[in-house]
Structures are given as C-alpha cells and as structure tokens.
Design an enzyme around this catalytic site. Structure first.
Site, PDB file in Angstrom:
ATOM      1  N   LYS A   1       0.861  -1.184   0.000  1.00 56.64           N
ATOM      2  CA  LYS A   1       0.000   0.000   0.000  1.00 56.64           C
ATOM      3  C   LYS A   1       0.899   1.236   0.000  1.00 56.64           C
ATOM      4  O   LYS A   1       1.989   1.218   0.613  1.00 56.64           O
ATOM      5  CB  LYS A   1      -0.865  -0.052   1.271  1.00 56.64           C
ATOM      6  CG  LYS A   1      -1.825   1.097   1.455  1.00 56.64           C
ATOM      7  CD  LYS A   1      -2.631   0.895   2.749  1.00 56.64           C
ATOM      8  CE  LYS A   1      -3.625   1.992   2.995  1.00 56.64           C
ATOM      9  NZ  LYS A   1      -4.384   1.806   4.241  1.00 56.64           N
TER      10      LYS A   1
ATOM     11  N   SER B   1      -9.320   1.823   3.590  1.00 56.01           N
ATOM     12  CA  SER B   1      -8.502   2.523   2.635  1.00 56.01           C
ATOM     13  C   SER B   1      -7.570   1.613   1.828  1.00 56.01           C
ATOM     14  O   SER B   1      -7.060   2.025   0.788  1.00 56.01           O
ATOM     15  CB  SER B   1      -7.668   3.580   3.351  1.00 56.01           C
ATOM     16  OG  SER B   1      -6.842   2.992   4.335  1.00 56.01           O
TER      17      SER B   1
ATOM     18  N   SER C   1      -9.247  -0.589   7.819  1.00 60.89           N
ATOM     19  CA  SER C   1      -8.780  -0.452   6.434  1.00 60.89           C
ATOM     20  C   SER C   1      -8.188  -1.684   5.789  1.00 60.89           C
ATOM     21  O   SER C   1      -7.955  -1.677   4.582  1.00 60.89           O
ATOM     22  CB  SER C   1      -7.740   0.653   6.347  1.00 60.89           C
ATOM     23  OG  SER C   1      -8.393   1.870   6.177  1.00 60.89           O
TER      24      SER C   1
HETATM   25  N1  GLN Z   1     -12.365   3.812   6.979  1.00 60.99           N
HETATM   26  C1  GLN Z   1     -11.761   4.294   8.176  1.00 60.99           C
HETATM   27  C2  GLN Z   1     -11.457   5.759   8.058  1.00 60.99           C
HETATM   28  O1  GLN Z   1     -11.790   6.332   7.067  1.00 60.99           O
HETATM   29  C3  GLN Z   1     -10.568   3.468   8.514  1.00 60.99           C
HETATM   30  C4  GLN Z   1      -9.338   3.933   7.878  1.00 60.99           C
HETATM   31  C5  GLN Z   1      -8.158   3.090   8.204  1.00 60.99           C
HETATM   32  O2  GLN Z   1      -8.261   2.058   8.859  1.00 60.99           O
HETATM   33  N2  GLN Z   1      -7.010   3.578   7.791  1.00 60.99           N
HETATM   34  O3  GLN Z   1     -10.911   6.339   8.958  1.00 60.99           O
END
Ligand code: GLN
Length: 477
Positions: A77, A152, A176
């Site tokens: 990532k 993400s 994420s």
């Molecule tokens: N979807 C969550 C957010 O927008 C989690 C993001 C993550 O785990 N980096 O914060």
C-alpha cells in the site's frame, strides 16, 4: 504453472522441485497487472526490478541459500517507506517524494527474499472506506467493477483477489485492511496494536495504526506475520513479546471446543444487511452443532466505538499531518507571497477534501474550548471500551461479528455523504479502539454475488488461536 490461488507453501514446494521459478511467477503477476490495469490498482509497478530480484532468488534457491519468503510476490500500500521508490499516501501533497529508507516491514520482507512488485493505490493518507479519496482516482472492485473495493487498503485487497500478487501489506487504523478484504472476498488481518513495527509507515492515527496483511488464505498471513512482527529498536511502541511461529502452530492445531460470543447489538443492528445477518447466524448454528459454546451477549458500548474513533483518530491526524507544510516534502504551491501563504496554499491545494475535513475536525476537538468535551471524553470512553472488551475475553475465547454492515456499495454512492461512509466502519473500529487483533474471513456472497466478510476478534496477542479458530470457521460450508 501452479494455480496462483494456492498457498504460498505449495508454490515454494514446486519451486524447490524445479517445477516453476520465481521469474515465471513474477511474469505471471505482471501480465495480470497489465491486463487489468483499468482497475487502477498499482500506482507504480516495479517490473524489471522484480524480475531481476526473481532471477537472483531462483539462483539462491539452487544454491540452498534462499530466505523463508523466497518467491513471495508482495504489493505494498502506498503508505510504506521503500527506499528509493516513490511514496505518496495517494496524496498530491507528496508529489515527487522518494522514500529515503526502508520501513521495518519492508526490510524484514526483503531480508527473507520476498519480491516487491509495486506500490498500491489507497484512500489519501488512509482516510476512507472506498478508495475513492485517492489523488490518483478510485480503484474498481474486481468482483464487480461497478462497486468500490472498500478502503482505505482497497487496491491492496483487489490486487490479492485478482492475482496481481500473492500477499499485500496494508494498514488498518479503523478497519482499512478488514473492510476491503470483506468487500473483495479475501482474508485480512489486523494484529494486536504494537505487534508489528510502525517504523516507516506514514502516520495517520498513531494510537490506532496497525500494519495489516491481506492474502487469500490464513496460512500465507500467518507466515508473513511471523516474519514482520516483533520488537524493533526503531519503534519503541512495539511489544517485546516473543513472536510465535504462527505457521507451525496453525498446521498443528488440535481439535478443540471454543467459547464464542456474538454481540446482540451487532446482530440486531438496523444497518446490517439481511444477507450478512443470515451468514453470521448460519455460522453461529454450525458452530453450535459442532459442539462449541456460542452465546449472544450485550455490549451496549458498541455504538460508541465509531464516534470515539472519529474523534481520537482525527485529533491524532491533525497533529501527524502538520508536517506537510510545503517546506520539507513533496508538493509546494507556486503562487505564494510569504511563509504563511506558502503553508496555507500548499495545504489547501495539496490535501484532498476528506483529509482537510479530518484535519479540521481533529483541530476542533483539540481546541481549548472543546478539548474536555470531546477529546478527553473520547479517551475515557476508549478506556471503558477496552476494559469491557477485555472482560468479555475472561469468559469467551473469541467474539464473532460481521466485518461490515453491507457488502460493497456502488462507486460514488456514498461519496457525498461522509456519515454514510463512516458507517461502513461500524463493526471494524471496535478492535482498533480496544487495541485487540481481528481477522476478516470470507463467508459466502449476497444475492448479487458480492462477497460477505465475517470478523473474528480475539484477546491481545492471541493471533495463534485466532488463526486456529478461523480454520474451524472456514471449514463449514
Ligand atoms: N475507513 C476508516 C477511516 O476512514 C478506517 C481507515 C483506516 O483504517 N485507515 O478512517
């Protein structure tokens, strides 16, 4: 050529028997990446570098000198520092930035002869649940291209699902890794907070950030975890606890009867899509008939996990992202008069809308007049959630939950409504707020053929049993 769906250990066996080669494997993944480039998964593909490395590792195998991950093709990532390679957290603000050193996880993967094939798209600074908040455009879900892959680490999940690499390394601050794994029909692990070094991971919410692993099976995840986990002098927050040989424990696991809890609040949540509820109920019934004890328990704090996360994570983000000021890294606005306008214009032009929203929210909850009402209160709620979660593990081995309230939603369906988007994390943030490990495993599909993910949450540092139990759970059909 072995099926790329198979476990890495099977591929490794074929390698040692001279039936295939690392070069062949890398070529295969490169051709899939090329063929499916419209999914917008990779921001950089290190084709010639990966092929060169593969040839070296093929030779090392012949010489009997290869590392434990020899031939494992990995995607990263775009949040991990990989020396001399671009690093942008999918943000314009890091335009042109080249990593100066290797993250600990990168160093450990390379030391064991893994091959890094490229850098994967994600939501900007890992803020998002759909991969739509990327400065490089969204990634499409390979299961159904009209759907988001989650976020993400959306592209990291698609890369594994679509055979562009064997394993992806993502980050999980609020879900994420698990949420995209669920949306794409693959396995995603968020280990215990502090299990894996964060050195070289771009910080979002430091008290939540975890390095996570995505693969098609738990065996590959266990193997990678035992390589990258463990103490690191570059990150003083990493646990000193010894790292077990997860992969060996997994292949030796004994049949055992477990005590499992599910949360009534999750099971009865109005937001829960009926097909996911049925999938969870089926697993509960199957576990019960196999002799495990499965009980519904009340956990009224569950509804506070999401607001707690969004207060604390944004507060931490507002501090972590203050370093992107146009002076030290990446993008700098051209059109400035003095230092202050340089800061302001660079940040206004360089950060996307969602990142700006979170910096503003975080600055607000940390501001003098609201600090006690929001930040301090959320810290107290977080402690309570952790304490009550730990109490559950005094009586039960695991908690099972849906990973997400719905299956993959349509591209741009929720993008104009931040609250609807934040609800995608309804069940995943709990493990981050409590700091405990959680694994999302595939659990069938809904009526439209979209993957459903089920989440197993365990006590601190209980990853070995988490893997063992997931094997039990996935053996039911
Ligand atoms: N979807 C969550 C957010 O927008 C989690 C993001 C993550 O785990 N980096 O914060």
């Amino acid at each position: 050529m072995l099926k790329t769906d198979s476990r890495f250990s099977e591929f490794q066996q074929a390698l040692h028997q001279n039936k295939t080669s690392c070069v062949e494997r890398v070529q295969h993944h490169l051709s899939v990446i090329e063929e499916k480039s419209h999914l917008n998964v990779f921001l950089s593909v290190y084709g010639s570098e990966a092929l060169k490395k593969a040839a070296e590792i093929d030779q090392k195998i012949k010489d009997g000198k290869a590392g434990k991950l020899a031939g494992l093709v990995v995607g990263l990532k775009d949040v991990f520092s990989h020396k001399d390679h671009p690093l942008q957290a999918s943000s314009k603000i890091l335009d042109g930035f080249i990593a100066q050193y290797n993250a600990t996880i990168v160093e450990r993967l390379l030391n064991e002869d893994a091959i890094i094939i490229g850098r994967q798209n994600c939501d900007e600074f890992a803020m998002g649940s759909s991969n739509e908040n990327s400065a490089f455009g969204p990634t499409l879900n390979s299961v159904n291209e009209s759907r988001v892959p989650g976020g993400s680490s959306g592209a990291s999940a698609v890369a594994v699902a679509a055979n562009m690499c064997q394993v992806s390394i993502g980050s999980d601050t609020g879900g994420s890794v698990r949420q995209p794994a669920a949306f794409c029909g693959v396995v995603g692990l968020k280990p215990t907070y502090s299990r894996i070094s964060r050195y070289g991971l771009i910080a979002y919410g430091s008290s939540f950030d975890c390095v996570g692993i995505i693969a098609k099976n738990i065996y590959d995840i266990a193997l990678v975890l035992e390589v990258i986990a463990g103490k690191d002098e570059m990150d003083s927050t990493v646990s000193q606890q010894a790292v077990p040989s997860y992969s060996t424990c997994l292949s030796k696991s004994e049949p055992k009867k477990y005590r499992v809890a599910f949360l009534n609040e999750a099971m009865q949540s109005e937001a829960l899509q009926p097909a996911i509820k049925n999938a969870l109920q089926n697993k509960v019934d199957q576990l019960t008939s196999a002799g495990h004890i499965v009980e519904g328990i009340n956990f009224p704090l569950l509804e506070y996990a999401l607001p707690t996360y969004y207060i604390l994570a944004t507060a931490e983000a507002s501090s972590n992202l203050s370093r992107y000021d146009g002076v030290r890294f990446g993008y700098r606005s051209g059109n400035t008069e003095d230092l202050e306008s340089l800061y302001k214009k660079t940040r206004a032009e360089g950060f996307g809308k969602e990142v700006q929203r979170r910096i503003l929210l975080g600055t607000f909850v940390l501001s003098a007049s609201y600090y006690d009402a929001y930040y301090i209160k959320a810290q107290k709620v977080r402690n309570l959630i952790r304490k009550k979660t730990k109490e559950i593990f005094e009586q039960y081995d695991f908690i099972i939950m849906p990973t997400t309230p719905t299956t993959a939603f349509k591209l741009w369906e929720n993008s104009g409504d931040p609250i609807a988007m934040y609800l995608a994390d309804l069940f995943s943030v709990h493990a981050n707020v409590a700091g405990v490990p959680a694994l999302s495993v595939p659990c069938g599909t809904d009526e439209e053929g979209l993957p459903i993910g089920l989440q197993i949450v365990a006590n601190d540092f209980d990853e070995t049993r988490l893997f063992q139990f997931s094997k039990v759970l996935m053996n039911f059909v």
